[in-house]
Design an enzyme around this catalytic site. Structure first.
Site, PDB file in Angstrom:
ATOM      1  N   ILE A 180       0.845  -1.190   0.000  1.00 43.24           N
ATOM      2  CA  ILE A 180       0.000   0.000   0.000  1.00 43.24           C
ATOM      3  C   ILE A 180       0.882   1.242   0.000  1.00 43.24           C
ATOM      4  O   ILE A 180       1.944   1.248   0.637  1.00 43.24           O
ATOM      5  CB  ILE A 180      -1.010  -0.023   1.190  1.00 43.24           C
ATOM      6  CG1 ILE A 180      -1.968   1.172   1.127  1.00 43.24           C
ATOM      7  CG2 ILE A 180      -0.327  -0.159   2.511  1.00 43.24           C
ATOM      8  CD1 ILE A 180      -3.151   1.058   2.081  1.00 43.24           C
ATOM      9  N   CYS A 181       0.456   2.242  -0.741  1.00 44.39           N
ATOM     10  CA  CYS A 181       1.116   3.553  -0.776  1.00 44.39           C
ATOM     11  C   CYS A 181       2.550   3.417  -1.310  1.00 44.39           C
ATOM     12  O   CYS A 181       2.780   2.832  -2.361  1.00 44.39           O
ATOM     13  CB  CYS A 181       1.055   4.167   0.613  1.00 44.39           C
ATOM     14  SG  CYS A 181       1.474   5.911   0.719  1.00 44.39           S
TER      15      CYS A 181
END
Length: 188
Positions: free
Chosen positions: A104-105
């Protein structure tokens, strides 16, 4: 019981880490938090929250018992994780065994560093698009699943990311029940 490992380093983004761990545990996934290159016995996260891992990467870990490995974002944390050869080896091994790997991210940069999923669909925090679009078929969807590669955009997509992991690891009904219990979607 299904098991997952979530990596943690100084600078990890708290929401992405905590929401993922919490939602997986609510789904009865056996989650182990593995600290990597920590300056203290805890991780000092991106907004100053201190989180104590269950184990550190230097501890003896039986990687065979896990079905999922997760790299949360947070620029400094993602840099540490993508710069650690042992972490990259674990990620590459999981991927080659067709186990789930979630990013994520800024964490998606660790997927690229591990050589995972070239030309597959993937996403990240928008600031990393330029770094990743030459390697992935880059998407701007909130959560992208392509085979066993699961990627997401940032703190605001953390619940959807975690619930998607629950759906893949456990089942759709458990994910739906958690959505209702946590009020992350409108009731029917």
């Amino acid at each position: 019981m299904v098991a997952a490992v979530v990596f943690l380093a100084d600078g990890t983004e708290e929401m992405e880490f905590t929401i993922t761990v919490d939602v997986l545990r609510r789904a009865q996934v056996d989650v182990h938090v593995v600290g990597v290159d920590l300056a203290q016995p805890y991780a000092l996260c991106s907004r100053g929250v201190k989180i104590i891992p269950d184990v550190t990467l230097s501890d003896a870990i039986d990687w065979t018992k896990y079905e999922l490995a997760v790299i949360p974002g947070g620029l400094k944390g993602a840099e540490t994780l993508r710069g650690n050869k042992s972490v990259l080896d674990v990620l590459a091994s999981f991927y080659s065994q067709k186990k789930y790997v979630g990013f994520i991210c800024a964490g998606t940069t660790a997927a690229k560093a591990a050589g995972i999923g070239k030309d597959q669909l993937a996403t990240s925090y928008p600031a990393f698009k330029g770094e990743l679009e030459d390697y992935y078929d880059y998407s701007e969807e909130r959560v992208v699943v392509d085979g066993t590669l699961v990627t997401s955009r940032g703190p605001g997509t953390a619940f959807l990311f975690a619930l998607t992991l629950v759906e893949l690891l456990v089942d759709k009904e458990v994910a739906y029940k958690l959505k209702q219990e946590m009020l992350t979607s409108d009731p029917l």
